[in-house]
Design a protein around this motif. Structure first.
Motif, short mmCIF file in Angstrom:
data_model
loop_
_atom_site.label_atom_id
_atom_site.label_comp_id
_atom_site.label_asym_id
_atom_site.label_seq_id
_atom_site.Cartn_x
_atom_site.Cartn_y
_atom_site.Cartn_z
N VAL A 51 4.09 76.99 68.13
CA VAL A 51 4.41 75.65 68.62
C VAL A 51 5.50 75.02 67.77
N ASP A 52 5.39 75.16 66.45
CA ASP A 52 6.41 74.59 65.56
C ASP A 52 7.78 75.20 65.83
N ARG A 53 7.82 76.52 66.05
CA ARG A 53 9.10 77.18 66.35
C ARG A 53 9.68 76.68 67.66
N CYS A 54 8.81 76.54 68.65
CA CYS A 54 9.25 76.06 69.96
C CYS A 54 9.82 74.66 69.88
N LEU A 55 9.13 73.79 69.16
CA LEU A 55 9.60 72.42 69.01
C LEU A 55 10.90 72.37 68.21
N ALA A 56 11.00 73.21 67.18
CA ALA A 56 12.21 73.22 66.34
C ALA A 56 13.44 73.58 67.17
N ARG A 57 13.28 74.47 68.15
CA ARG A 57 14.41 74.84 69.00
C ARG A 57 14.90 73.66 69.83
N GLN A 58 14.04 72.66 69.98
CA GLN A 58 14.43 71.45 70.73
C GLN A 58 14.75 70.29 69.80
N GLY A 59 14.82 70.58 68.52
CA GLY A 59 15.13 69.54 67.54
C GLY A 59 13.98 68.60 67.28
N LEU A 60 12.73 69.07 67.48
CA LEU A 60 11.55 68.22 67.34
C LEU A 60 10.61 68.81 66.29
N THR A 61 9.80 67.94 65.71
CA THR A 61 8.75 68.36 64.78
C THR A 61 7.51 67.53 65.05
N LEU A 62 6.35 68.09 64.71
CA LEU A 62 5.10 67.34 64.83
C LEU A 62 5.03 66.33 63.69
N GLY A 63 4.88 65.08 64.06
CA GLY A 63 4.79 64.04 63.04
C GLY A 63 3.39 63.50 62.93
N PRO A 64 3.03 62.99 61.77
CA PRO A 64 1.66 62.50 61.57
C PRO A 64 1.39 61.15 62.23
N ASP A 65 2.43 60.37 62.46
CA ASP A 65 2.24 59.01 62.97
C ASP A 65 3.07 58.80 64.23
N GLY A 66 2.57 57.87 65.05
CA GLY A 66 3.34 57.45 66.22
C GLY A 66 3.21 58.42 67.39
N ARG A 67 3.54 57.91 68.57
CA ARG A 67 3.50 58.72 69.78
C ARG A 67 4.90 58.72 70.40
N ASP A 68 5.53 59.87 70.38
CA ASP A 68 6.87 60.03 70.91
C ASP A 68 6.76 60.67 72.29
N PRO A 69 7.14 59.97 73.37
CA PRO A 69 7.03 60.55 74.72
C PRO A 69 7.79 61.88 74.85
N ARG A 70 8.95 61.98 74.21
CA ARG A 70 9.70 63.23 74.29
C ARG A 70 8.95 64.36 73.61
N LEU A 71 8.33 64.06 72.48
CA LEU A 71 7.56 65.07 71.77
C LEU A 71 6.32 65.46 72.57
N GLU A 72 5.63 64.49 73.15
CA GLU A 72 4.44 64.80 73.94
C GLU A 72 4.78 65.68 75.14
N GLY A 73 5.90 65.36 75.80
CA GLY A 73 6.32 66.18 76.94
C GLY A 73 6.67 67.59 76.54
N ALA A 74 7.39 67.71 75.41
CA ALA A 74 7.77 69.05 74.94
C ALA A 74 6.55 69.85 74.50
N LEU A 75 5.55 69.16 73.98
CA LEU A 75 4.37 69.85 73.46
C LEU A 75 3.39 70.21 74.58
#
Length: 232
Positions: A51-75
């Motif tokens: 999952v981390d590799r997949c998100l990294a290819r999209q310029g994203l990382t799992l963060g401890p705080d907050g809800r990012d709609p782009r991150l949730e969709g990618a995940l």
């Protein structure tokens, strides 16, 4: 967020004792952990790595705080879920086939759709057995006796009776003894009726374990090589 290397390293502990042996067919496969908890941890770690590799290819990382709609969709995937299973209990479980989590499951289990359907059924076998128990006439009669026993003599019934009263009434009403007899018997019956999904679950999980061990082995070798490299 980086993954701890401890679980991957633990999965390779046996190889440290025997060396990375090779055969005519090629390098020996990494040994699998013996305990179920360790095996679950290994799969979870490999899934997180993917999952981390997949998100990294999209310029994203799992963060401890907050809800990012782009991150949730990618995940988790976007739009309406493509997968759906309705259980014997009446509940429906859904999932997406896109997103990094789905991609990681395809990598580990080989068939995400098949794994999703099988896992949902197997994870809810106990709930199905408990529903059958609640519908049993003897159990319903014992539950009614327990309710009368635990009701206060005066005033409204509390949402939850005192734990001491509830336990005493469970014994007096026969509910505790009936539950102890019915639940394991019904669970065994439910598991027998779902023998096919249970077999598939074990097969897919074994595949995921071996793939997870391979991923962790590759990651550990790369990390070791980078740590030991020198520049001239």
């Amino acid at each position: 967020m980086r993954l701890p290397r401890a679980l991957c390293a633990a999965a390779l502990a046996v190889l440290a004792l025997t060396g990375c042996a090779t055969t005519a067919a090629g390098p020996a496969r990494p040994a699998l952990p013996a305990g179920e908890r360790a095996r679950d941890d290994l799969i979870d770690t490999a899934q997180r790595l993917l999952v981390d590799r997949c998100l990294a290819r999209q310029g994203l990382t799992l963060g401890p705080d907050g809800r990012d709609p782009r991150l949730e969709g990618a995940l988790f995937g976007r739009g309406r879920p493509e997968l759906s299973v309705t259980l014997a209990t009446g509940y429906t479980v859904t999932a997406h086939t896109d997103g990094c989590l789905a991609a990681a499951q395809r990598e580990l289990y080989g068939d995400q759709r098949r794994w999703f359907r099988t896992r949902v059924v197997v994870d809810n076998l106990r709930a199905e057995a408990q529903q059958r128990m609640r519908n049993d006439p003897d159990y319903r009669a014992a539950t009614a006796r327990w309710a009368r026993c635990s009701a206060p003599a005066r005033g409204p019934r509390p949402r939850r009776p005192d734990p001491v009263v509830a336990e005493r009434c469970a014994r007096r009403s026969g509910l505790a003894a009936l539950r102890a007899r019915l639940e394991p018997a019904l669970l065994a019956r439910v598991r027998a009726e779902h023998r096919g999904p249970l077999t598939t679950y074990r097969q897919l999980r074994t595949r995921a374990l071996r793939r997870a061990a391979d991923l962790c082995a590759t990651r550990t070798v790369r990390a070791t090589g980078q740590k030991g490299s020198t520049t001239s």
